[in-house]
Design an enzyme around this catalytic site. Structure first.
Site, PDB file in Angstrom:
ATOM      1  N   GLY A   1       0.819  -1.204   0.000  1.00 33.30           N
ATOM      2  CA  GLY A   1       0.000   0.000   0.000  1.00 33.30           C
ATOM      3  C   GLY A   1       0.850   1.251   0.000  1.00 33.30           C
TER       4      GLY A   1
ATOM      5  N   ASP B   1      -7.532   1.889   4.205  1.00 33.48           N
ATOM      6  CA  ASP B   1      -8.344   1.440   5.335  1.00 33.48           C
ATOM      7  C   ASP B   1      -9.827   1.380   4.997  1.00 33.48           C
ATOM      8  OD1 ASP B   1      -6.050   1.435   6.824  1.00 33.48           O
ATOM      9  OD2 ASP B   1      -6.473   3.270   7.924  1.00 33.48           O
TER      10      ASP B   1
ATOM     11  N   HIS C   1      -5.343  -5.244   6.973  1.00 31.73           N
ATOM     12  CA  HIS C   1      -6.393  -4.548   6.234  1.00 31.73           C
ATOM     13  C   HIS C   1      -7.576  -5.454   5.879  1.00 31.73           C
ATOM     14  CE1 HIS C   1      -3.131  -1.502   5.754  1.00 31.73           C
ATOM     15  NE2 HIS C   1      -4.167  -0.746   6.087  1.00 31.73           N
TER      16      HIS C   1
ATOM     17  N   ASN D   1      10.861  -0.686  -9.558  1.00 33.19           N
ATOM     18  CA  ASN D   1      10.322  -2.027  -9.795  1.00 33.19           C
ATOM     19  C   ASN D   1       9.509  -2.389  -8.563  1.00 33.19           C
ATOM     20  OD1 ASN D   1       9.669  -4.654 -10.342  1.00 33.19           O
ATOM     21  ND2 ASN D   1      11.749  -5.449 -10.189  1.00 33.19           N
TER      22      ASN D   1
END
Length: 439
Positions: A88, A196, A222, A290
């Site tokens: 994330g 979230d 999550h 990457n």
């Protein structure tokens, strides 16, 4: 795959089922001894089998599972494009960096431009702003929703303002009507951090489908998990192309792994000052990274995605139960409320201790933790007070008074699907035992 390999795989999968059952056969809740986490992974043998199946293919980089997951997850959000990344945090980095692309012309973000955000949040919503040489402009929040005080947004606008980047805090959408009004009025880019808030809605529409770009995390805490992993979502196909370029080393080529000439012009281009016909697979139009996933991760994600609607339902039910059990203690606590017009997908249950209470946040935190109920602060509290951010180039609107209240007085506890009725009853009894000395 020949018949013998298919047979062997079936045998392996049956043994994986046995391992799963063996691992959890003695799993039971013991009040006062079993820890109740604030979050955690919830899975069964299906995720384990999918992971093993993918590993047996030994196509380790992004492949068939990644492609299938990106299509399904984009459909879930109601957007055109989903690009998987390795976390994330990387999703937020790619989302913001995408807006610096020269291909966006004069509207692109340049060093010194300002991006509006809030001080009460998680560092990775703010870090990409700083890492790209931009200036974060910090706004205050509302204590009950833990979200940006949208009525203050216009005060943050200057002639350097180019974008807004905000998170839907703990799964509670912020005031998207007001944010979109400001975005359109000043022609700003808008990034929604949905790490979230997967499945939350505003006026019946999924969060993550309002802005130019949205981000998601698949960290174990999550709404669903791949172990690590994240996603960058957009309805703009030009932005999607840029997102994938920054994710994939900055190359101009958009071939998937294993493909060689998707554009049909691999050796028929001239870009930069390179010679005509230079291999398009090795032409770079951005200074990228990457940040791809392993195909093992979306193999897990595909099974998690099937469970996601039930995960969200359980989270919201747990939130409702916690709020009902704590209403009788509102004399001491500020309890959370959903933003008007929203349907949250709750990540946690925030609790703010009133300044008139006979105890402080640390008192209740220490009590809950001693009873094996895990707590967390609201992430960085006031991020402008964190050591890493004290001396950064920033602008602060107002005095961040409510952000400081959250820093000093707010905690949150879990609502994740692993908290069943038995655990919820225990949590209720612990709150009752804490408050009996004050009531």
């Amino acid at each position: 795959m020949n018949n013998e390999e298919k047979k062997l795989r079936i045998e392996i999968f049956e043994n994986v089922k046995k391992i799963y059952k063996q691992r959890f056969k003695n799993d039971k809740f013991i009040p006062g001894e079993t820890i109740i986490p604030f979050a955690g992974r919830v899975y069964d043998e299906k995720e384990m089998i999918s992971l093993v199946d993918s590993s047996l293919d030994f196509w380790l980089t992004a492949g068939r599972n990644a492609e299938e997951f990106e299509d399904q997850f984009a459909d879930f959000f109601g957007v055109k494009s989903c690009s998987l990344v390795n976390s994330g945090s990387s999703a937020n980095l790619i989302a913001l960096t995408t807006l610096t692309s020269p291909s966006l012309g004069e509207k692109r973000l340049k060093p010194g431009d300002e991006v509006i955000t809030v001080a009460a949040g998680f560092p990775t919503t703010v870090n990409p702003i700083i890492q790209n040489g931009l200036v974060p402009v910090f706004l205050d929040v509302d204590v009950e929703t833990c979200n940006v005080d949208a009525n203050e947004l216009e005060k943050a606008i200057s002639n350097k303002t180019k974008a807004i980047m905000l998170a839907h805090t703990l799964g509670n959408p912020f005031n998207l009507d007001k944010v979109m009004e400001i975005v359109k009025k000043y022609d700003l880019f808008f990034i929604e951090d949905c790490c979230d808030a997967v499945g939350a809605k505003y006026k019946g529409k999924n969060v993550g489908s309002f802005g130019d770009i949205a981000t998601v995390s698949f960290y174990p805490a999550h709404h669903m998990t791949m172990g690590e992993g994240g996603a960058v979502l957009t309805n703009d196909l030009k932005l999607s192309r840029i997102i994938r370029s920054f994710r994939d080393w900055g190359r101009d080529c958009y071939c998937e792994p294993g493909a060689n000439d998707t554009c049909g012009r691999r050796f028929q281009m001239q870009m930069g000052t390179l010679p005509y016909g230079y291999d398009h697979k090795y032409i770079y139009t951005h200074i990228g990274y990457n940040l791809k996933v392993l195909d093992l991760q979306p193999a897990i994600g595909l099974e998690q995605l099937k469970k996601l609607p039930d995960f969200i339902k359980t989270r919201n039910n747990n939130f409702a139960m916690l709020k009902q059990m704590l209403l009788k203690y509102e004399k001491f606590l500020i309890l959370p409320k959903a933003t008007e017009h929203s349907e949250p997908s709750w990540f946690g249950f925030p609790i703010t201790v009133k300044d008139t209470s006979p105890f402080k946040r640390n008192t209740i935190v220490e009590y809950l933790e001693s009873k094996k109920i895990m707590t967390r602060m609201l992430f960085a509290g006031n991020i402008t007070r964190q050591p890493a951010y004290i001396d950064i180039n920033k602008r602060v609107v107002g005095n961040l008074e409510k952000t400081d209240i959250i820093m000093n007085d707010t905690l949150f506890i879990g609502v994740y699907p692993g908290i069943d009725d038995q655990r919820m009853k225990y949590i209720s009894s612990i709150f009752d035992s804490f408050f009996e000395r004050y009531v």
